[in-house]
Design a protein around this motif. Sequence first.
Motif, mmCIF file in Angstrom:
data_model
loop_
_atom_site.group_PDB
_atom_site.id
_atom_site.type_symbol
_atom_site.label_atom_id
_atom_site.label_comp_id
_atom_site.label_asym_id
_atom_site.label_seq_id
_atom_site.Cartn_x
_atom_site.Cartn_y
_atom_site.Cartn_z
ATOM 1 N N PHE A 1 -16.855 -19.346 -25.465
ATOM 2 C CA PHE A 1 -17.141 -19.315 -26.901
ATOM 3 C C PHE A 1 -18.296 -20.271 -27.237
ATOM 4 C CE2 PHE A 1 -12.932 -17.532 -26.683
ATOM 5 C CZ PHE A 1 -12.911 -16.578 -27.696
ATOM 6 N N TYR B 1 -1.848 -21.443 -6.863
ATOM 7 C CA TYR B 1 -1.242 -20.172 -6.441
ATOM 8 C C TYR B 1 0.240 -20.353 -6.154
ATOM 9 C CZ TYR B 1 -6.195 -19.295 -5.767
ATOM 10 O OH TYR B 1 -7.542 -19.171 -5.974
ATOM 11 N N ARG C 1 10.818 -24.522 -5.782
ATOM 12 C CA ARG C 1 11.887 -24.331 -6.768
ATOM 13 C C ARG C 1 12.886 -23.319 -6.293
ATOM 14 N NH1 ARG C 1 9.688 -23.831 -12.939
ATOM 15 N NH2 ARG C 1 8.550 -25.753 -12.878
ATOM 16 N N ARG D 1 4.742 -23.200 -4.571
ATOM 17 C CA ARG D 1 3.376 -23.283 -5.136
ATOM 18 C C ARG D 1 2.542 -24.282 -4.341
ATOM 19 N NH1 ARG D 1 0.093 -26.187 -6.614
ATOM 20 N NH2 ARG D 1 1.569 -27.904 -6.511
ATOM 21 N N TRP E 1 0.794 -14.837 -6.821
ATOM 22 C CA TRP E 1 -0.190 -14.802 -7.902
ATOM 23 C C TRP E 1 -0.934 -16.131 -7.986
ATOM 24 C CZ3 TRP E 1 4.944 -15.693 -8.404
ATOM 25 C CH2 TRP E 1 5.357 -16.811 -9.129
ATOM 26 N N GLY F 1 -3.341 -18.594 -10.928
ATOM 27 C CA GLY F 1 -3.627 -18.735 -12.347
ATOM 28 C C GLY F 1 -4.541 -19.915 -12.597
ATOM 29 N N ARG F 2 -5.094 -19.932 -13.794
ATOM 30 C CA ARG F 2 -6.104 -20.942 -14.128
ATOM 31 C C ARG F 2 -5.510 -22.204 -14.722
ATOM 32 N NH1 ARG F 2 -8.078 -16.224 -16.707
ATOM 33 N NH2 ARG F 2 -9.697 -15.256 -15.453
ATOM 34 N N GLY G 1 -3.609 -29.639 -16.183
ATOM 35 C CA GLY G 1 -2.543 -29.272 -15.248
ATOM 36 C C GLY G 1 -1.139 -29.400 -15.796
ATOM 37 N N GLY H 1 0.430 -27.987 -18.374
ATOM 38 C CA GLY H 1 0.294 -26.985 -19.423
ATOM 39 C C GLY H 1 1.412 -26.961 -20.441
HETATM 40 C C1 LIG Z 1 0.862 -21.031 -10.128
HETATM 41 C C2 LIG Z 1 0.855 -22.060 -11.230
HETATM 42 C C3 LIG Z 1 1.888 -22.984 -11.339
HETATM 43 C C4 LIG Z 1 1.884 -23.929 -12.358
HETATM 44 N N1 LIG Z 1 2.935 -24.789 -12.478
HETATM 45 C C5 LIG Z 1 2.998 -25.641 -13.534
HETATM 46 C C6 LIG Z 1 4.132 -26.480 -13.752
HETATM 47 O O1 LIG Z 1 5.090 -26.470 -12.976
HETATM 48 N N2 LIG Z 1 4.153 -27.295 -14.837
HETATM 49 C C7 LIG Z 1 3.095 -27.318 -15.735
HETATM 50 O O2 LIG Z 1 3.145 -28.037 -16.724
HETATM 51 N N3 LIG Z 1 2.000 -26.546 -15.549
HETATM 52 C C8 LIG Z 1 1.933 -25.711 -14.483
HETATM 53 N N4 LIG Z 1 0.831 -24.924 -14.298
HETATM 54 C C9 LIG Z 1 -0.311 -25.098 -15.224
HETATM 55 C C10 LIG Z 1 -0.111 -24.350 -16.514
HETATM 56 O O3 LIG Z 1 0.239 -23.014 -16.256
HETATM 57 C C11 LIG Z 1 -1.414 -24.385 -17.323
HETATM 58 O O4 LIG Z 1 -1.799 -25.722 -17.498
HETATM 59 C C12 LIG Z 1 -1.148 -23.743 -18.683
HETATM 60 O O5 LIG Z 1 -0.864 -22.380 -18.524
HETATM 61 C C13 LIG Z 1 -2.315 -23.916 -19.619
HETATM 62 O O6 LIG Z 1 -1.892 -23.352 -20.843
HETATM 63 P P1 LIG Z 1 -2.890 -22.784 -21.926
HETATM 64 O O7 LIG Z 1 -2.077 -22.048 -22.928
HETATM 65 O O8 LIG Z 1 -3.766 -23.892 -22.372
HETATM 66 O O9 LIG Z 1 -3.822 -21.797 -21.112
HETATM 67 P P2 LIG Z 1 -3.493 -20.419 -20.410
HETATM 68 O O10 LIG Z 1 -2.080 -20.347 -19.948
HETATM 69 O O11 LIG Z 1 -4.596 -20.210 -19.412
HETATM 70 O O12 LIG Z 1 -3.633 -19.401 -21.601
HETATM 71 C C14 LIG Z 1 -4.883 -19.117 -22.170
HETATM 72 C C15 LIG Z 1 -4.712 -17.803 -22.903
HETATM 73 O O13 LIG Z 1 -5.914 -17.511 -23.589
HETATM 74 C C16 LIG Z 1 -6.128 -16.125 -23.492
HETATM 75 N N5 LIG Z 1 -7.557 -15.850 -23.712
HETATM 76 C C17 LIG Z 1 -8.617 -16.213 -22.963
HETATM 77 N N6 LIG Z 1 -9.762 -15.758 -23.493
HETATM 78 C C18 LIG Z 1 -9.415 -15.098 -24.611
HETATM 79 C C19 LIG Z 1 -10.159 -14.380 -25.615
HETATM 80 N N7 LIG Z 1 -11.485 -14.260 -25.563
HETATM 81 N N8 LIG Z 1 -9.473 -13.801 -26.634
HETATM 82 C C20 LIG Z 1 -8.123 -13.911 -26.708
HETATM 83 N N9 LIG Z 1 -7.367 -14.579 -25.798
HETATM 84 C C21 LIG Z 1 -8.011 -15.146 -24.766
HETATM 85 C C22 LIG Z 1 -5.681 -15.761 -22.089
HETATM 86 O O14 LIG Z 1 -5.403 -14.384 -21.997
HETATM 87 C C23 LIG Z 1 -4.421 -16.628 -21.957
HETATM 88 O O15 LIG Z 1 -3.282 -15.959 -22.419
HETATM 89 C C24 LIG Z 1 0.800 -23.980 -13.273
HETATM 90 C C25 LIG Z 1 -0.250 -23.065 -13.160
HETATM 91 C C26 LIG Z 1 -0.223 -22.111 -12.156
HETATM 92 C C27 LIG Z 1 -1.354 -21.123 -12.092
#
Ligand SMILES: Cc1cc2nc3c(=O)[nH]c(=O)nc-3n(C[C@H](O)[C@H](O)[C@H](O)COP(=O)(O)OP(=O)(O)OC[C@H]3O[C@@H](n4cnc5c(N)ncnc54)[C@H](O)[C@@H]3O)c2cc1C
Length: 283
Positions: A89, A102, A136, A149, A192, A194-195, A221, A223
């Motif tokens: 953006f 992952y 887990r 993970r 899978w 994820g970001r 991290g 989230g």
């Molecule tokens: C495998 C894995 C394991 C994890 N384990 C843990 C854990 O045990 N504990 C923990 O705290 N964290 C964990 N995390 C980290 C956590 O998942 C992330 O820090 C968290 O998801 C971030 O949340 P968020 O809502 O900021 O972003 P995201 O979850 O990335 O969500 C962003 C959202 O924005 C949407 N988006 C993007 N661009 C646009 C657009 N242009 N228009 C509309 N929507 C849009 C996307 O579709 C998405 O739904 C893990 C991550 C992964 C990948």
Amino acid sequence: MKDLTGIDYYINGLWTPGTAMLQPALYIQSLADGVSKHSNVTIYENSPVIDLIDEGMHGGEKIWKAKTKMGSISSSKIILAVNGMVERFGYFENRLMTIFTYSSMSRKLTSNESNILGGSKEWGLTSADAMGSSVRRISGIGGDRILIRNRWSYNPNMEASDSFMISAAKSHSSSFNARFSSLDGVTMEYCWGGRLCLSLNNVFAQGEVEEGVYSACCQNGLGTAKGTAIGIITAEKISGAISSLVPNFVDEEAPKKLMPKAIMWAGVNAYLGWKELMSGKEK
Ligand SMILES: Cc1cc2nc3c(=O)[nH]c(=O)nc-3n(C[C@H](O)[C@H](O)[C@H](O)COP(=O)(O)OP(=O)(O)OC[C@H]3O[C@@H](n4cnc5c(N)ncnc54)[C@H](O)[C@@H]3O)c2cc1C
């Protein structure tokens, strides 16, 4: 550790009282269901915002139009909660790192396998080494399963590669086999990636980035906890309903600027690879 996990891989662990384990997908889905059911809020999934258009001043306020392929919504207040995608953006450019991690989840354990394994039906271990495996055991909706993970990759283009996914899946299987020798017929059903969004100085990418546009991004991290907190803080600041977290939130400095992408890519991935190698049996 053996009483809890059923395995003798771990020598000891640290238990933090007062913590809770939650199933993140179920949590987010239930939250969305609750919001839709109990308020006038409509959630539009699978409709990415492809443009955020400045529509000028109306009644003393700047109006923004969030445009999607199928429609648009105009508002004087926008919260971007899109993680590292906030760069797309035009905000916090070259200040945020999109790192992938992952996970794999086993197929359902049969009741016989569950009995052979023993231990508690639900537990979660976070490795003492940041590059180690989180492991887990879950039960309930979806059955009795094990999740592993590990692995990290830095992808400035915000997409994970198929080859890294395959390598991560192999790594999960070997971490699983090293720990759960009594479950030698159990395979992984899902894998899978994820970001995550990180900043060099470990701060949020938050605040009013342009008149009426607020960012609640970059959880470094953590989230679920940090993302929920910055979401609440942002919504409260905008609505003026300051009731919970705002009084304790100290404004942070901005995320630090990164080096050029090519240098970052090589440096961060080399560092992650080295740290993974050093994590030994924690992985
Ligand atoms: C495998 C894995 C394991 C994890 N384990 C843990 C854990 O045990 N504990 C923990 O705290 N964290 C964990 N995390 C980290 C956590 O998942 C992330 O820090 C968290 O998801 C971030 O949340 P968020 O809502 O900021 O972003 P995201 O979850 O990335 O969500 C962003 C959202 O924005 C949407 N988006 C993007 N661009 C646009 C657009 N242009 N228009 C509309 N929507 C849009 C996307 O579709 C998405 O739904 C893990 C991550 C992964 C990948």
